[in-house]
Design an enzyme around this catalytic site. Structure first.
Site, PDB file in Angstrom:
ATOM      1  N   ASP A 103      49.317   8.462   8.727  1.00 18.99           N
ATOM      2  CA  ASP A 103      48.738   7.163   8.357  1.00 18.99           C
ATOM      3  C   ASP A 103      49.788   6.213   7.798  1.00 18.99           C
ATOM      4  OD1 ASP A 103      49.022   8.678   6.024  1.00 18.99           O
ATOM      5  OD2 ASP A 103      47.005   8.296   5.267  1.00 18.99           O
ATOM      6  N   ASP A 106      55.486   6.381   2.901  1.00 21.58           N
ATOM      7  CA  ASP A 106      55.758   5.678   1.647  1.00 21.58           C
ATOM      8  C   ASP A 106      57.180   6.054   1.185  1.00 21.58           C
ATOM      9  OD1 ASP A 106      54.559   4.034  -0.484  1.00 21.58           O
ATOM     10  OD2 ASP A 106      54.623   5.828  -1.709  1.00 21.58           O
ATOM     11  N   ILE A 156      47.260  -0.001  -0.079  1.00 18.39           N
ATOM     12  CA  ILE A 156      46.213  -0.386   0.885  1.00 18.39           C
ATOM     13  C   ILE A 156      45.178   0.723   1.067  1.00 18.39           C
ATOM     14  CG2 ILE A 156      47.707  -1.998   2.159  1.00 18.39           C
ATOM     15  CD1 ILE A 156      48.085   0.193   4.279  1.00 18.39           C
ATOM     16  N   ASP A 162      42.812   6.094   1.826  1.00 17.04           N
ATOM     17  CA  ASP A 162      41.855   6.147   0.722  1.00 17.04           C
ATOM     18  C   ASP A 162      42.417   5.638  -0.593  1.00 17.04           C
ATOM     19  OD1 ASP A 162      43.607   8.543   0.508  1.00 17.04           O
ATOM     20  OD2 ASP A 162      42.345   8.971  -1.224  1.00 17.04           O
ATOM     21  N   ARG A 168      37.973   5.408   3.221  1.00 17.81           N
ATOM     22  CA  ARG A 168      38.531   5.868   4.502  1.00 17.81           C
ATOM     23  C   ARG A 168      37.715   5.354   5.687  1.00 17.81           C
ATOM     24  NH1 ARG A 168      42.396   9.840   3.416  1.00 17.81           N
ATOM     25  NH2 ARG A 168      41.990  11.245   1.678  1.00 17.81           N
TER      26      ARG A 168
HETATM   27  P1  IMP Z   1      55.127   9.794   0.927  1.00 14.79           P
HETATM   28  O1  IMP Z   1      55.324  11.276   0.931  1.00 14.79           O
HETATM   29  O2  IMP Z   1      55.585   9.174  -0.357  1.00 14.79           O
HETATM   30  O3  IMP Z   1      55.737   9.115   2.130  1.00 14.79           O
HETATM   31  O4  IMP Z   1      53.587   9.547   0.880  1.00 14.79           O
HETATM   32  C1  IMP Z   1      52.806   9.484   2.000  1.00 14.79           C
HETATM   33  C2  IMP Z   1      51.359   9.712   1.652  1.00 14.79           C
HETATM   34  O5  IMP Z   1      50.954   9.005   0.464  1.00 14.79           O
HETATM   35  C3  IMP Z   1      50.508   9.171   2.774  1.00 14.79           C
HETATM   36  O6  IMP Z   1      50.259  10.164   3.726  1.00 14.79           O
HETATM   37  C4  IMP Z   1      49.255   8.719   2.033  1.00 14.79           C
HETATM   38  O7  IMP Z   1      48.349   9.792   1.975  1.00 14.79           O
HETATM   39  C5  IMP Z   1      49.716   8.369   0.649  1.00 14.79           C
HETATM   40  N1  IMP Z   1      49.890   6.896   0.495  1.00 14.79           N
HETATM   41  C6  IMP Z   1      51.058   6.228   0.350  1.00 14.79           C
HETATM   42  N2  IMP Z   1      50.867   4.902   0.231  1.00 14.79           N
HETATM   43  C7  IMP Z   1      49.528   4.703   0.299  1.00 14.79           C
HETATM   44  C8  IMP Z   1      48.681   3.523   0.260  1.00 14.79           C
HETATM   45  O8  IMP Z   1      49.124   2.359   0.133  1.00 14.79           O
HETATM   46  N3  IMP Z   1      47.347   3.751   0.382  1.00 14.79           N
HETATM   47  C9  IMP Z   1      46.813   4.981   0.530  1.00 14.79           C
HETATM   48  N4  IMP Z   1      47.554   6.109   0.596  1.00 14.79           N
HETATM   49  C10 IMP Z   1      48.906   5.977   0.465  1.00 14.79           C
HETATM   50 MG    MG Z   2      48.581  11.052   4.696  1.00 15.24          MG
END
Ligand code: IMP
Ligand code: MG
Length: 180
Positions: A103, A106, A156, A162, A168
């Protein structure tokens, strides 16, 4: 524009459904071209990617497989922080072309962990398809071959994403309103 409230937070629409669908179609067309003759395995990361996966796969016209994985979070035994383990990988990906369907990327930690785990199974190639990337948040450079939208560092919800498990089901993307 519409405003919604989820629990204690306010969100406003930031990306209409039609724009999402249009962009997914473009990205799918590239995948169809790049993966021609390869029968890729799409590995969708639950829960967030369920809606993106459904819409993306409807636009894939080449032979393909789809399977689902989850990331289980637990505190490491040595309490050195959060460990995220990939669970539910029940398809043999050895020598296969794999496309992870996510999705949002980040910090990039989740995708790094995922790619590392998949490499242990000796796939032919692994690519990432994500609906969103927050380029300002990514900690290390990462090769994201199929990215639909780059967004600023904002929170978002909707279209699978979510806030505290809620939102969702929303068919559009909503951005958190800074009430500070
Ligand atoms: P990362 O490991 O920091 O790249 O985090 C990724 C995960 O954090 C995604 O798969 C989402 O589940 C969650 N996430 C990061 N940013 C958002 C956001 O803006 N809204 C909702 N979920 C987020
Ligand atoms: Mg995810």
């Amino acid at each position: 524009m519409s405003i919604i409230k989820i629990k204690d937070k306010t969100f406003k629409t930031s990306l209409p459904e039609a724009d999402i669908k249009k962009r997914i179609k473009e990205v799918a067309a590239r995948i169809n071209q790049d993966m021609e003759g390869k029968t890729p395995v799409f590995l969708s990361v639950l829960n967030g990617a369920f809606m993106f996966t459904a819409d993306l796969l409807k636009e894939i016209t080449i032979p393909c497989e789809v399977s689902f994985v989850k990331l289980a979070s637990y505190e490491g035994v040595l309490s050195t922080g959060k460990v995220r383990e990939v669970i539910g990988l029940n398809v043999d990906i050895q020598d296969r072309s794999v496309i992870i369907v996510e999705d949002i990327v980040d910090t990039g930690r989740t995708m790094r962990r995922m790619v590392e785990t998949l490499q242990l199974h000796h796939p032919k190639e692994v690519h990432i398809a994500t609906l969103f990337v927050k380029p300002d948040k990514i900690e290390e450079p990462m090769d994201i071959k199929y990215s639909c939208f780059e967004i600023p560092n904002e929170f978002i919800v909707g279209y699978g994403l979510d806030y505290d498990q809620l939102g969702r089901n929303l068919r559009e993307i909503y951005t958190l309103v800074d009430e500070g």
